[in-house]
Design a protein around this motif. Structure first.
Motif, PDB file in Angstrom:
ATOM      1  N   LEU A 113       0.864  -1.274   0.092  1.00 53.47           N
ATOM      2  CA  LEU A 113      -0.381   0.060  -0.129  1.00 53.47           C
ATOM      3  C   LEU A 113       0.832   1.359  -0.017  1.00 53.47           C
ATOM      4  O   LEU A 113       0.566   2.338  -0.403  1.00 53.47           O
ATOM      5  CB  LEU A 113      -0.812   0.010   1.007  1.00 53.47           C
ATOM      6  CG  LEU A 113      -1.986  -1.000   1.130  1.00 53.47           C
ATOM      7  CD1 LEU A 113      -2.854  -1.054   2.370  1.00 53.47           C
ATOM      8  CD2 LEU A 113      -2.975  -0.642  -0.264  1.00 53.47           C
ATOM      9  N   TYR A 143      -4.712   2.359   6.680  1.00 54.52           N
ATOM     10  CA  TYR A 143      -5.079   0.652   6.550  1.00 54.52           C
ATOM     11  C   TYR A 143      -4.851   0.137   8.058  1.00 54.52           C
ATOM     12  O   TYR A 143      -3.857   0.484   8.661  1.00 54.52           O
ATOM     13  CB  TYR A 143      -4.337   0.190   5.696  1.00 54.52           C
ATOM     14  CG  TYR A 143      -4.515  -1.408   5.655  1.00 54.52           C
ATOM     15  CD1 TYR A 143      -5.627  -2.144   5.123  1.00 54.52           C
ATOM     16  CD2 TYR A 143      -3.483  -2.182   6.320  1.00 54.52           C
ATOM     17  CE1 TYR A 143      -5.762  -3.330   5.109  1.00 54.52           C
ATOM     18  CE2 TYR A 143      -3.776  -3.686   6.370  1.00 54.52           C
ATOM     19  CZ  TYR A 143      -4.980  -4.349   5.913  1.00 54.52           C
ATOM     20  OH  TYR A 143      -5.367  -5.593   6.021  1.00 54.52           O
ATOM     21  N   ASP A 155      -8.255  -5.620   1.822  1.00 53.27           N
ATOM     22  CA  ASP A 155      -8.687  -4.193   1.595  1.00 53.27           C
ATOM     23  C   ASP A 155      -7.492  -3.382   1.033  1.00 53.27           C
ATOM     24  O   ASP A 155      -6.391  -3.448   1.414  1.00 53.27           O
ATOM     25  CB  ASP A 155      -9.227  -3.418   2.921  1.00 53.27           C
ATOM     26  CG  ASP A 155     -10.513  -4.135   3.246  1.00 53.27           C
ATOM     27  OD1 ASP A 155     -10.950  -5.295   2.490  1.00 53.27           O
ATOM     28  OD2 ASP A 155     -11.234  -3.572   4.286  1.00 53.27           O
ATOM     29  N   TRP A 156      -7.898  -2.431   0.225  1.00 54.58           N
ATOM     30  CA  TRP A 156      -6.775  -1.322  -0.190  1.00 54.58           C
ATOM     31  C   TRP A 156      -7.263   0.014  -0.189  1.00 54.58           C
ATOM     32  O   TRP A 156      -8.427   0.047  -0.633  1.00 54.58           O
ATOM     33  CB  TRP A 156      -5.905  -1.820  -1.294  1.00 54.58           C
ATOM     34  CG  TRP A 156      -6.548  -1.562  -2.719  1.00 54.58           C
ATOM     35  CD1 TRP A 156      -6.454  -0.517  -3.321  1.00 54.58           C
ATOM     36  CD2 TRP A 156      -7.473  -2.207  -3.260  1.00 54.58           C
ATOM     37  NE1 TRP A 156      -7.125  -0.426  -4.397  1.00 54.58           N
ATOM     38  CE2 TRP A 156      -7.710  -1.459  -4.598  1.00 54.58           C
ATOM     39  CE3 TRP A 156      -8.228  -3.708  -3.413  1.00 54.58           C
ATOM     40  CZ2 TRP A 156      -8.544  -2.126  -5.746  1.00 54.58           C
ATOM     41  CZ3 TRP A 156      -8.793  -3.988  -4.323  1.00 54.58           C
ATOM     42  CH2 TRP A 156      -9.181  -3.303  -5.475  1.00 54.58           C
ATOM     43  N   TYR A 157      -6.247   0.927  -0.465  1.00 50.94           N
ATOM     44  CA  TYR A 157      -6.770   2.216  -0.676  1.00 50.94           C
ATOM     45  C   TYR A 157      -5.827   2.895  -1.888  1.00 50.94           C
ATOM     46  O   TYR A 157      -4.596   2.012  -1.965  1.00 50.94           O
ATOM     47  CB  TYR A 157      -6.786   3.292   0.402  1.00 50.94           C
ATOM     48  CG  TYR A 157      -5.309   3.330   1.001  1.00 50.94           C
ATOM     49  CD1 TYR A 157      -4.417   3.967   0.534  1.00 50.94           C
ATOM     50  CD2 TYR A 157      -5.383   2.822   2.299  1.00 50.94           C
ATOM     51  CE1 TYR A 157      -2.987   4.172   1.065  1.00 50.94           C
ATOM     52  CE2 TYR A 157      -3.673   2.791   2.884  1.00 50.94           C
ATOM     53  CZ  TYR A 157      -2.961   3.317   2.327  1.00 50.94           C
ATOM     54  OH  TYR A 157      -1.453   3.384   2.748  1.00 50.94           O
ATOM     55  N   ALA A 195      -9.660  -0.115   5.258  1.00 54.18           N
ATOM     56  CA  ALA A 195      -9.167   0.790   4.453  1.00 54.18           C
ATOM     57  C   ALA A 195      -9.964   2.113   4.434  1.00 54.18           C
ATOM     58  O   ALA A 195     -11.028   2.005   4.084  1.00 54.18           O
ATOM     59  CB  ALA A 195      -8.811   0.221   3.076  1.00 54.18           C
TER      60      ALA A 195
END
Lengths: 1363, 103
Positions: free
Chosen positions: A1014, A1027, A1039-1041, A1225
């Motif tokens: 990330l 996160y 999950d990610w951003y 996230a």
């Protein structure tokens, strides 16, 4: 890029600065002003992009690149690489990329390579790296010729290598499961480690072995290689520093392999490892490593934490495999040694028996000689003694021979040496030779052996033993009647039967008849001597002839043994020698038969057998009887009944022989006195009387005498009667004592009832079990232990029915509830059997308390469910949660508390029921819990004496000690059962926690991977990201951003959520994120981005059903599209809010959704836009609407905050400590972005103030600040600037003052910076001294930083935003 | 004169009303001072109307205090005065705008 001080020529300078200061005249491309439009465009494109790119221009492909490329890929080649021919810059990989570039330049077609391995030298060494990149042509300004190329690249080194390592760990774990042998474990490890020659060019597994380390597995090297010594002694010549690793139990890395070993194989690479890691093989919870894993390290990767963590996980897997195999092996060895013990026992018997033969011969020989010595004949006394010796040596020899035969056959060494035999004749002879013993016993022998139709092939020796054993067995158990030996020829073979009219064998004992050492119990026999081996030997011998032996019997009527053999064939043709056993058998049998002839004065039996009291008033007769008895028994004498009673008060004889007619106390009176005293009641009594006739005999017997002799009697008769009475007495006595002792000692309760069910007698156990006193008998039905009919009607009915059944059918078996005298019910297993005592039927009931059985069964069930529940938990916290609940129910305890210790050594407590704290525990409990946890001990009982009792025990591992406290509801004592249960539970928990900790370690690596994918969170000033991995159940999610700067102040914002947990999800996430980032940069419209991402996701395993929300902030609008994701939240400065739930479609790679919808929403100054994943709002047992409402309320409340502060506050309130079940996230954006902030620099002159004020005023109006705030801000800023101008720069008006301002939420922050000295206010409020109070009065915040280098004034004011 | 500062002098019996409009900063404060000095010398007591001043910093405040110290001066402003907050902070004695005295 660093925000620190910028050195225009240093390494930290932005590429834009570097390019601006470059000495272009000296380069082939010349000054930028002369560059072709295409080159200028490409360079500008690169410089404004955060995506790594490089471009080559001109025939030599002069190298240009941007900041991202420099940071991610170029390393130390910057700035050397700038404007240098590409083939020089990437000389080391030109073989790989040159042809691709050539193709782009000639064909004009773009290339695409995914995760291509390239060996870069950007960090001072050759490095294994993976890149996904595309080369595209750049046309010259004329649009026809290709003048250069552009490369857009994503480095995927971490992902590719992470995948590879994960695969090795996964395969290793899968393959090691179910390996039971250490060699198998090692071979499996070898195979799996060898499969990853990239990360593991060579590996050596050394196992600790009594002070040395022994090579157990090796990959990548031959076993002969000098780097792989088979044994490493501890000490100086420790090639691999294994001693150091084993004692320190931590990994070390050595980097001088060439010096140590010269050349080494290179594994998957073209260069040998220079470094190796030596990792201890440490079993969880054990302090001492079992060995060490040596790994030659990939020369093209740094030995970083990720690499070493991977090696330690490999080591963990191998250690676990070895530990499992070793405990399995120990188990197997135990089983084998038991079997070995059995073999050894037989072997021992055989050896011992063999050793007996020589001394036996040496005893028998001289004895035989003496008996036959006619020259010096023995005296009759000595002859008699030596005859006894001879008989007994013979018997002993036969036992020894039988033993040896048996052992030989059992050891598989016995074979039947078959010879053609006239079996009828042989059998007849054997029977005839045994006849004397049979006849002497007063039995008839009938031999019926007609000639058989054909010869039989048998081993003569064995046949003899078969026949003689059967005959002697028959003789032994037949007291009168006859023995019939019969041989018949049948179609399948000869059939021998030996039938007797003996005591017979109880039917239930027939199956064990041929078992070794089995002796029929309790039967009458001529002798009770014997080893119980005879019939077992018969069976063995018969089986060696492939025959069968069987027995039928009727108790009291006799027994028939039947031997069936096949006719057989000659095996060897030889006629082996054999020593006939006949004499030995015969001798022994003769001995039994002589035993019944009382006359023989057997010195063996003298005196030791008992004491006889002779009571007679006639001294002559008294002396005569005493003389007769004296050779055999000790004799006491009494002159009359009274005298006898006096003697009896002193001593207890084994037999009383008394005259009937005596003065004072006569015989009957004496008898009565004896029988009425329990101490003497069982002594046998023989009455001597001169009165003949049946009546007097009956009178004597009715009085309780055991025998009755009428004078005159023969001496033989007297001795025989005495002998048998003594035997009877001993039996009776022994039986009575035994019976009483047995009955009283039984844990089971015994009740004896008469035919009506009245309980006559009970043992002590019944007292204990039911509270009934034995002295209280008889108890009439309904017995006091029947349940109360009113309180427990069903139990009462069951007992009543059982009672009726027992009375009618004579037996009952079942489980019943009985009432203890104290009132409570107790479960019992009840057996009732009936016996006949004379004519009367009696009942014997046995009762066994089932409380413990039932409790044990319950605990077994509890333990099973305990283990099952624990196995479902994958983290320490949920192991404990599940474990504590189970503990409470298993022990019925009040509470269960687990204590761990945090990094600072402070106790952290988990409890069931929840809510207990460390301070709730008593001081002695705290101490006990701490002690057992630290020592890994337990269980320890604490408490009592008023305080609740409980058990403290350890459940953790050495690294993570955990102390358990199981608190009982009262201060009752704890049973040994409960303590051992606690120990078992503790070990279950310990194992589960060990598993969970291993899992957590893996999770930490996965989290680190996730975070590294990330990337750093320092993005744009008004954008913050976060996160947070799940804390419960401690799993990494997908999950990610992402935040992507798109130029022109536009910003791409993305959050996504891959299905699943763990490394797999993290890996998928990394690929999707990279792809999404590239697509946002390229396509910019969120709907298009998600369309394209759909097809990408379709090709990645595990990417299906991923949800993504993609938004692009463009001026005062946001375009967004959602692939099944939760709606973003938009909160305006005035508190209005909405969830952006347009532009929705299905998750990725599910249904065809093209084109995906896209929606647009307006945003305002100070608006907050929040993108998030479901972990932020979802709660168990709650509808999701509640989560939405909570989120909105939280953001509205804190809408004044921005960036990190907003996220901190929001996470703190929505995910309060105690953990969240899913990972989270979040992206938070506050409008407008800082790129739209106000920045101005003016000369330090008064005339500059007005223009500065006007432009600042215009900006403030533009952002919508209210008029009064604008005025106040302008005045305050003006004061700061005026001060700088007046005082700082009086001497140098050329200097400048810079002003920057930005709006965050509804607050305007302004910074005024000069590099002069701030003037303090004058002592009296003079003219200029008013500046500071004005600023302070107008602003909400004011900070003045005075430094040698200059002065910075920071101020802020909350404004009202008006549109 | 600065573009941003406008001074209108309404001469009356026994004094003058000086209506100041626009911005008073370090650059324009000297201009204001000289206008006020000249007006005071010619006309006697003056009333300074600050209603339309849009900007007033400490330089301007200093000029006003200077004028007040010399006497025969009062400050007035209407309710729409932009710079009332600075006047309050600095303690300039401001009177509500009404009919001029001694008309």
């Amino acid at each position: 890029m660093s925000d620190g001080t910028r050195d225009p020529v240093g390494d930290d300078a932005a590429m834009a600065d570097v390019l601006a200061r470059w000495d272009w005249a000296a380069t082939p491309v010349g000054d930028p002003s002369t560059w072709p439009l295409a080159l200028r465009t490409v360079v500008r494109l690169m410089l404004t992009s955060r995506f790594p790119m490089w471009a080559g221009w001109g025939p030599e492909l002069m190298f240009f690149y941007n900041d991202a490329y420099r940071r991610d890929t170029l390393g130390i080649k910057h700035p050397w690489a700038l404007c240098r021919p590409a083939h020089e810059v990437w000389a080391e990989i030109w073989d790989d990329i040159g042809p691709r570039i050539g193709k782009v330049l000639t064909s004009g077609e773009a290339t695409w390579d995914e995760a291509l391995l390239l060996f870069l030298e950007r960090s001072g060494y050759r490095e294994e790296t993976y890149h996904t990149f595309s080369y595209s042509p750049i046309a010259n300004d004329d649009g026809e010729h290709i003048a250069g190329m552009l490369c857009v690249v994503t480095e995927e080194t971490d992902r590719v290598i992470g995948d590879r390592r994960m695969a090795t760990l996964r395969d290793l774990a899968a393959d090691l499961a179910g390996r039971h042998a250490e060699t198998e474990v090692l071979a499996t490890a070898e195979r799996r480690l060898a499969a990853n020659a990239k990360d593991l060019p060579f590996t050596l597994v050394y196992l600790h072995d009594e002070g040395t380390a022994r090579l157990a597995a090796v990959t990548g090297l031959t076993r002969e290689h000098r780097a792989a010594p088979p044994v490493i002694p501890r000490g100086a010549s420790d090639t691999w520093s294994i001693g150091e690793v084993l004692s320190g139990a931590s990994t070390i890395v050595v980097d001088d392999l060439a010096d140590r070993f010269g050349s080494l194989p290179s594994g998957a690479w073209d260069e040998s490892p220079q470094r190796a890691a030596i990792v201890p093989l440490t079993q969880r919870g054990q302090a001492d490593p079992v060995g060490a894993l040596v790994v030659g390290l990939n020369p093209y990767r740094p030995a970083d934490l990720g690499y070493l963590a991977f090696l330690e996980l490999v080591a963990d897997q191998i250690t676990a495999g070895i530990a499992g195999a070793r405990s399995y092996e120990a188990e197997r060895r135990r089983a084998e040694s038991l079997a070995e013990l059995d073999r050894a026992k037989t072997e021992f018997f055989s050896n011992v028996s063999h050793e007996f033969r020589t001394p036996l011969t040496l005893i028998a020989g001289p004895v035989e000689d003496s008996l036959h010595d006619d020259l010096d004949p023995l005296t009759p006394v000595h002859r008699e003694r030596l005859e006894t010796v001879r008989r007994n040596t013979g018997r002993l020899r036969r036992l020894v021979n039988n033993m040896l035969d048996f052992a030989r056959i059992e050891a598989g060494r016995g074979t039947a040496e078959r010879v053609a035999t006239n079996l009828a004749e042989v059998t007849r002879d054997l029977a005839a030779s045994f006849a004397p013993a049979i006849e002497r016993a007063g039995l008839q022998l009938e031999v019926d052996c007609p000639l058989l139709p054909r010869l039989v092939y048998v081993d003569r020796d064995m046949w003899e033993k078969i026949v003689l054993n059967l005959l002697s067995n028959a003789l032994k158990f037949t007291l009168d009647g006859e023995i019939i030996v019969s041989l018949r020829g049948t179609d399948s073979g000869p059939e021998l039967t030996v039938t007797d009219t003996g005591v017979g064998i109880p039917a239930e004992q027939i199956p064990q008849l041929f078992d070794r050492f089995h002796r029929v119990a309790g039967g009458r026999a001529r002798s009770h001597e014997g080893t119980g081996i005879g019939l077992a030997l018969v069976q063995q011998l018969v089986q060696l002839h492939e025959g069968v032996v069987s027995a039928t019997s009727e108790e009291g009527r006799g027994t028939t043994f039947t031997v069936r053999l096949p006719y057989g064939e000659s095996a060897t043709g030889t006629n082996p020698q054999f020593e006939s056993s006949l004499a030995a058998y015969l001798d022994e049998a003769l001995q039994w038969t002589t035993e019944s002839v009382v006359l023989e004065a057997d010195s063996e039996s003298r005196r030791d057998e008992g004491t006889v009291l002779v009571v007679d008033d006639n001294p002559d007769l008294r002396e005569y009887v005493a003389r007769l008895l004296q050779p055999y028994w000790r004799v006491l004498m009494a002159a009359d009944g009274q005298d006898a009673l006096d003697v009896l008060a002193e001593t207890t004889p084994d037999l009383v022989l008394t005259d009937v007619m005596m003065p004072n106390v006569d015989g009957f009176a004496l008898l009565h006195a004896l029988r009425s005293d329990p101490l003497t009641a069982t002594i046998p009594v023989i009455l001597l009387s001169a009165r003949a006739g049946e009546e007097s005999t009956i009178e004597g017997l009715e009085a309780g005498a055991d025998d009755y002799l009428v004078k005159p009697f023969s001496s033989l008769e007297l001795l025989a009667r005495v002998r048998s009475a003594l035997l009877l007495g001993r039996l009776r006595n022994r039986e009575a004592i035994w019976r009483t002792a047995l009955v009283q000692s039984l844990d089971e309760g015994i009740m004896i009832a008469d035919t009506n069910g009245t309980v006559l007698e009970i043992n002590a156990a019944v007292d204990r079990l039911l509270g009934l006193e034995p002295a209280g008998a008889p108890y009439k039905p309904p017995h006091p232990f029947w349940p109360d009919e009113g309180d427990h009607p069903e139990d009462f009915a069951a007992v009543q029915a059982a009672f009726a059944e027992a009375l009618t059918s004579g037996e009952f078996h079942g489980q019943l509830q009985f009432r203890h005298l104290a009132g409570h019910l107790v479960p019992f297993d009840v057996s009732v059997a009936s016996i006949f005592d004379g004519d009367e039927r009696m009942f014997v009931a046995t009762i066994r308390d089932l409380t413990d059985d039932l409790r044990a069964a319950e605990r077994q069930v509890a333990l099973t469910s305990f283990a099952a529940k624990l196995s479902k938990s994958s983290d320490v916290r949920s192991v404990l949660d599940a474990g504590l609940v189970e503990l409470c129910s298993a022990f019925g305890s009040r509470r269960a508390v687990a204590t761990m210790w945090d990094a600072g050594g402070d106790p952290v407590v988990v409890s069931h029921p929840t809510g207990s704290t460390w301070n709730d525990l008593a001081a002695d409990v705290q101490t006990a819990v701490t002690d057992v946890a630290a020592a890994g001990r337990g269980p320890v009982v604490v408490g009592g004496a008023g305080a609740p009792t409980g058990i403290a025990l350890a459940a953790g591992t050495t690294q993570h000690p955990i102390g358990l406290w199981i608190e009982m509801s009262s201060s009752r004592p704890l049973t040994a059962d409960e303590l051992s249960l606690a120990a078992v539970v503790g070990s279950h928990l310990g194992q589960a926690i060990g598993r969970a900790q291993l899992f957590e370690d893996q999770r930490q690596i996965a989290t680190a991977m996730q975070r590294s994918i990330l990337g750093p969170a320092d993005l744009l000033p008004d954008v913050a990201v976060r996160y947070a991995p799940a804390e419960l159940p401690l799993q990494v999610g997908g999950d990610w951003y992402d935040v992507i700067e798109l130029g022109d102040g536009r910003i791409g914002l993305v959050v996504g959520d891959c299905v699943g947990h763990g490394l797999d999800a993290a890996t998928v996430m990394g690929q999707l994120r990279s792809a999404c980032r590239a697509l946002v940069l390229h396509l910019e419209r969120p709907g298009d981005v998600l369309d394209a991402l759909d097809s990408f996701a379709g090709r990645i395993e595990g990417a299906g059903c991923t949800t993504v929300l993609c938004a692009v902030v463009d001026g005062d609008v946001v375009h967004y599209s959602s692939a099944g994701h939760l709606p973003a939240l938009l909160v305006h400065a005035d508190g209005r809010h909405q969830f952006l739930d347009d532009g929705r479609s299905v998750p990725l790679a599910t249904l065809a959704a093209t084109p995906r919808p896209q929606a647009t929403v307006e945003i305002e100054l100070g608006s907050t836009l929040l993108l998030y994943t479901d972990g932020l709002i979802e709660r168990r047992d709650e509808i999701i609407d509640a989560g939405f409402a909570r989120l909105a309320q939280t953001i509205i409340e804190h809408r004044d905050l921005t960036g990190e502060a907003l996220i901190d506050r929001m996470m703190g309130e929505l995910l309060p400590g105690g953990g969240h079940a899913d990972d989270v996230a979040v992206v938070a954006y506050t409008h407008p972005a800082a790129s739209r902030a106000f920045v101005a620099t003016v000369r330090a002159e008064a005339s500059e103030l007005a223009p500065l004020r006007h432009s600042l005023g215009a900006w403030l109006s533009a952002i919508g600040a209210d008029e009064q705030s604008v005025t106040d801000l302008l005045i305050a800023v003006g004061e700061a600037c005026t001060n700088a101008i007046e005082h700082a720069y009086q001497l140098s008006p050329e200097r400048t003052v810079s002003v920057s301002a930005r709006l965050s939420a509804a607050t305007v922050s302004v910074e005024v910076v000069d590099d002069g000295a701030w003037q303090p206010p004058a002592a009296s409020p003079g003219d200029r001294g008013r500046g500071l109070p004005i600023m302070r009065g107008l602003m909400d915040e004011l900070v003045i930083l005075k430094e040698d280098s200059g002065t910075t004034v920071r101020m802020a004011k909350k404004v009202t935003l008006v549109r | 004169l600065s573009d941003d500062l406008h001074i209108q002098i309404d001469r009356r019996h026994g004094g003058a009303i000086v209506a100041v409009a626009g911005e008073i900063d370090k650059a324009s404060a000297p201009v204001l001072r000289s206008e006020l000095d000249a007006t005071a010398a010619d006309q006697g007591p003056i009333t300074i109307d600050l209603t339309d001043v849009t900007y007033l910093d400490s330089s301007g405040v200093a000029v006003l205090f200077e004028r007040l110290r010399q006497g025969s001066t009062r400050l007035v402003a209407g309710p729409s005065c932009h710079v009332r907050s600075v006047i309050d902070i600095t303690g300039l004695p401001l009177e509500p705008l009404g009919d001029p005295p001694a008309t």
